[in-house]
Design a protein around this motif. Sequence first.
Motif, short mmCIF file in Angstrom:
data_model
loop_
_atom_site.label_atom_id
_atom_site.label_comp_id
_atom_site.label_asym_id
_atom_site.label_seq_id
_atom_site.Cartn_x
_atom_site.Cartn_y
_atom_site.Cartn_z
N UNK A 183 0.94 -1.24 -0.11
CA UNK A 183 -0.01 0.05 -0.01
C UNK A 183 1.04 1.14 -0.09
N UNK A 184 2.10 1.19 0.70
CA UNK A 184 2.73 2.25 0.92
C UNK A 184 3.39 2.52 -0.46
N UNK A 185 4.07 1.59 -1.04
CA UNK A 185 4.70 1.55 -2.28
C UNK A 185 3.96 2.08 -3.38
N UNK A 186 2.62 1.88 -3.36
CA UNK A 186 1.55 2.30 -4.32
C UNK A 186 1.28 3.60 -4.28
N UNK A 187 1.25 4.16 -3.01
CA UNK A 187 1.08 5.69 -2.62
C UNK A 187 2.31 6.68 -3.10
N UNK A 194 3.76 10.88 -1.67
CA UNK A 194 4.24 10.90 -0.39
C UNK A 194 3.31 10.04 0.42
N UNK A 195 3.97 9.74 1.89
CA UNK A 195 2.94 9.21 2.61
C UNK A 195 2.40 10.03 3.73
N UNK A 196 1.19 9.86 4.21
CA UNK A 196 0.52 10.62 5.31
C UNK A 196 1.01 10.18 6.69
N UNK A 197 0.75 10.85 7.67
CA UNK A 197 1.17 10.73 8.74
C UNK A 197 0.56 9.33 9.36
N UNK A 202 0.96 3.55 10.53
CA UNK A 202 0.73 2.16 10.22
C UNK A 202 1.87 1.29 9.86
N UNK A 203 2.85 1.84 9.02
CA UNK A 203 3.93 1.30 8.82
C UNK A 203 4.83 0.87 10.03
N UNK A 245 10.76 2.47 3.21
CA UNK A 245 9.63 3.33 2.66
C UNK A 245 8.94 4.51 3.43
N UNK A 246 9.07 4.30 4.84
CA UNK A 246 8.42 5.10 5.66
C UNK A 246 9.50 6.40 5.63
N UNK A 247 10.66 6.06 5.44
CA UNK A 247 11.78 7.17 5.53
C UNK A 247 12.30 7.52 4.44
#
Length: 383
Positions: A183-187, A194-197, A202-203, A245-247
């Motif tokens: 999900x994060x890679x798709x976003x 970018x990922x939201x907070x 969640x990651x 991914x988160x960083x």
Amino acid sequence: MDGVPARRTRADYAVSGRRAVRVTLVAAAGFYLFRYGLDRPVAAIYALFAAVALGGLAKIPGTGRQRAATVLRLLPVCWLLVAVGTYLSVRTWSAVVGMLAVGFALAFAAVGGPRPAGAAPGLQLLYILPSFPPYAPGTLGERLIGTSTGLVLFIVAEALILPEPGPPSYRERAAHAVRTAAHDATLLAAPPYALTDPDIRAAWESSRSLRSLTVPEAERPAGAGLRDRALAHTGLATRTLLSRLAQLPGPPGGRPGPEVTAALQAVARLATATADCLGTGPSPVAPYEDLVRARAHLSALSAGPAPAGNQAADLAVRGRHAAVETAQGRFWYAGTWAPILWWHRLRGHAGRRSVCFQNAVRIALALTAARLVAGVDTLPHGF
């Protein structure tokens, strides 16, 4: 805080209460059946001690059904311990040597993971009981009948009386974490890149759910076998991917290049395929090859293989039937026989710096000393 024991919760007390009920029922049933129903006092004692040993003294992790499965697999070991203890008690020296060897072996079995470690104290008791006087090889049949009856009743009670809900398995946790990574890679591959907070939190939560401290002992992939090693490898690779991914920093100019987008899309496809594989889906070989090609286009320096969580997941699910190149150093265990994997584990802990080795030596020496004193001084209650 470190060093402060964790406070017991209401759920912990409920688990202890259910276990106490099962052990009490089984111990009483086995003892009264043989002692007063069949007039077999020896069998009654062994039925009682079998339930107390594997149900009370042992701390096998997991739900009742999981403990029942563990005890069922240990039945041949229990028979062997009772038989060996019975015959070695003929002489003090043989009983002492046997206590030293068996005491060390059972305690050192803790290197095999939480289940062998939890069962070891109970197995020690099953060996100690016949190892002490009186020497009565003629009662071996009654001893084995009592032990078997007590253990079978305990297995049935653990499986059927006051059943407990089972926690998510490590495979389920890993599959959820890998889907979070997909999900994060798709976003990250689509606007606003970018990922939201909440996505970042969640990651981190998914990554934390795979840490050993947050996983129940019975679900930890801590064994020496191929599947446990591969499942632990899967968890480590998944945590690494989630962290990266988160960083991941934002792209310059607010939009990544086509090569970066292709690599992120390939990561998402591979993560999804890996999660499906953990649910006994197809092997994620094709998505992995897509990611290798995408990374090769992205940078010549990163043309090597990506973090191999997908291949580890394939190994964890299919074992030696997985489509994995065993020549790779990271998967050295894929083509190795189970006895050799166990030998690697045992050899890694066979040293003075190993806590498991130190504990095994101390326990074996203490039990040996107790047996020696009981034999030399002919104590009337040596056990």
